[in-house]
Write a protein that holds these residues in place. Sequence first.
Motif, PDB file in Angstrom:
ATOM      1  N   SER A   1       0.466  -1.118   0.088  1.00  0.00           N
ATOM      2  CA  SER A   1       0.290  -0.172   0.440  1.00  0.00           C
ATOM      3  C   SER A   1       0.614   1.422   0.515  1.00  0.00           C
ATOM      4  CB  SER A   1      -1.165  -0.043   1.206  1.00  0.00           C
ATOM      5  OG  SER A   1      -0.579   0.772   2.728  1.00  0.00           O
ATOM      6  N   LYS A   2       0.069   2.301   0.132  1.00  0.00           N
ATOM      7  CA  LYS A   2       0.597   4.180   0.226  1.00  0.00           C
ATOM      8  C   LYS A   2       1.557   3.624   1.856  1.00  0.00           C
ATOM      9  CE  LYS A   2      -2.461   6.254  -0.719  1.00  0.00           C
ATOM     10  NZ  LYS A   2      -3.492   5.674  -0.940  1.00  0.00           N
TER      11      LYS A   2
ATOM     12  N   ASP B   1      -4.920  -0.845   0.013  1.00  0.00           N
ATOM     13  CA  ASP B   1      -3.969   0.878  -0.100  1.00  0.00           C
ATOM     14  C   ASP B   1      -5.163   1.478   1.131  1.00  0.00           C
ATOM     15  OD1 ASP B   1      -2.412   2.534  -0.276  1.00  0.00           O
ATOM     16  OD2 ASP B   1      -3.395   2.521  -2.681  1.00  0.00           O
TER      17      ASP B   1
ATOM     18  N   GLY C   1      -6.045  -2.808  -7.711  1.00  0.00           N
ATOM     19  CA  GLY C   1      -4.840  -2.539  -7.048  1.00  0.00           C
ATOM     20  C   GLY C   1      -6.254  -1.045  -6.624  1.00  0.00           C
TER      21      GLY C   1
ATOM     22  N   TYR D   1      -6.706   2.648  -5.217  1.00  0.00           N
ATOM     23  CA  TYR D   1      -5.682   3.458  -4.916  1.00  0.00           C
ATOM     24  C   TYR D   1      -6.820   5.230  -4.586  1.00  0.00           C
ATOM     25  CZ  TYR D   1      -1.091   6.295  -5.002  1.00  0.00           C
ATOM     26  OH  TYR D   1      -0.719   7.262  -4.500  1.00  0.00           O
TER      27      TYR D   1
ATOM     28  N   TYR E   1      -7.998   3.184 -10.326  1.00  0.00           N
ATOM     29  CA  TYR E   1      -7.965   1.280 -10.348  1.00  0.00           C
ATOM     30  C   TYR E   1      -6.671   1.375 -11.274  1.00  0.00           C
ATOM     31  CZ  TYR E   1     -12.413   1.848 -12.542  1.00  0.00           C
ATOM     32  OH  TYR E   1     -13.946   1.745 -13.432  1.00  0.00           O
TER      33      TYR E   1
ATOM     34  N   GLU F   1      -0.815  -1.489 -12.172  1.00  0.00           N
ATOM     35  CA  GLU F   1      -1.165  -0.921 -11.152  1.00  0.00           C
ATOM     36  C   GLU F   1      -1.040   0.384 -10.936  1.00  0.00           C
ATOM     37  OE1 GLU F   1       2.593  -2.962 -11.030  1.00  0.00           O
ATOM     38  OE2 GLU F   1       1.225  -4.767  -9.862  1.00  0.00           O
ATOM     39  N   THR F   2      -1.437   0.385  -9.655  1.00  0.00           N
ATOM     40  CA  THR F   2      -1.773   2.414  -9.922  1.00  0.00           C
ATOM     41  C   THR F   2      -1.101   2.739  -8.924  1.00  0.00           C
ATOM     42  OG1 THR F   2      -3.444   1.849  -8.227  1.00  0.00           O
ATOM     43  CG2 THR F   2      -4.307   2.294 -10.640  1.00  0.00           C
ATOM     44  N   THR F   3      -0.385   4.086  -8.981  1.00  0.00           N
ATOM     45  CA  THR F   3       0.863   5.109  -8.846  1.00  0.00           C
ATOM     46  C   THR F   3       0.114   6.580  -8.553  1.00  0.00           C
ATOM     47  OG1 THR F   3       2.131   3.402  -8.458  1.00  0.00           O
ATOM     48  CG2 THR F   3       2.966   5.749  -7.371  1.00  0.00           C
TER      49      THR F   3
ATOM     50  N   GLY G   1       4.411   1.603  -3.688  1.00  0.00           N
ATOM     51  CA  GLY G   1       3.289   2.264  -2.578  1.00  0.00           C
ATOM     52  C   GLY G   1       4.428   3.341  -2.097  1.00  0.00           C
TER      53      GLY G   1
END
Length: 404
Positions: free
Chosen positions: A71-72, A148, A211, A213, A225, A265-267, A312
Amino acid sequence: MKSKYDTKGFPWHLPPTRPERDLSQAMERLYNKYPTPRPEDNPLFTSFKYTEVKGFDYGKRDGKISRRDPSKIICENGRYYIWYTKRDTISPPRGAELCTDKIPSMDWDLSEIWYATSEDGFTWQEQGVAVPRPKKPALGWRAVCTPDILVWKEKYYLYYQAFEEASGTKGDNCPVTVSYADSPEGPWTPCGHIVVDNGPEGDWDQYSVHGPYPMVVNNQIYVYYKAALGVRPDYLVGNGLAIADDPLGPYTKHPLNPILNSGHETTVFRFGKGIAAFAIRNGIEANTIQYSEDGVNFDIAAVTSLMPVGAGPYIPDIFTSEGEGQGFTWGLSHFCDHKAVNNKFSFLGRFDCDLQNKIPRSKVANNTDVIHDPSVFFAQGLSDELRQQRSQEAQCIALKSRNS
Ligand code: AAL
């Protein structure tokens, strides 16, 4: 013949602003499409440095224990907290055909959500399970993974993928649910329902909302997502956005979804007056960092390499709408030996970067000249079949040239 262009040579010192002269399309783009012409001045350009972290035990590294999709990171009570997918099973993943109630199909099958804390971001202490798999038939009984965190009005919300069948049975099919707590230590209460669901039949996200977020934008909750369009392995990954006023929903998916055309993936992070996002792989804009004023209409701001997988990050201002977004400098991501056949697992490591919204840039931002060990190149070898094919093609051409 007189050229139709201004033919004075382009200056040896790269002009910081667009010079008054005709430019090729590439040089025009350098001044008009990117925040700055030189990557090292561009606050959305960074290279990535990686460090192994201490504190996680992987047993015999035989594929039975895996940690992935962190996660973050948040900082509270004098320490950093992170949540992640943990699998501790009797065997490594064996695929959908061979999986059982005890044998996982994929690396994230039969997983739970665990958490760890750290005082310096390099050494971590695993604290235990945050969200266990509930009893069948509750949502997520088969696996809960890819968590997350959202901090909202002094409460903590973990968003995660909840599987009701082994991943790989019908693709990687799962919706998103949430557990909440009064403290990052838990205890976590599952809300018990789907919070962000798969799209309707035929839509790009019909089979997956992965994912999740969560972050706060203009005092609303934005959950980014990702979903895969098309059939594996030739699939493309898009990112979507769902917005709500309350962490538990109802969520409305943005009508312009997908809002990124690439990016496993999500950032996503607040940056300056807008929102920036990673597009790491699977798609035409892989290896880019993108920027949007509104969190919806993104453009490429920087092209980079070796981006963290499942990043993360620690983003101090991710849950506020106040002021300009300051960016971030580090986080954890996961690593996996994809060539492993009988012992596949993932592990967590640390990445450092410079995505702070300030000048001058730190040394971590570096430049685009990222040199890899030769083993990195040769790890991307031709398959035996392709090697043979290429060799035969070359021999045919050589033979023809001899006979002509
Ligand atoms: C990850 C994410 C999602 C997928 C699987 C576990 O990298 O894309 O979480 O379902 O792989």
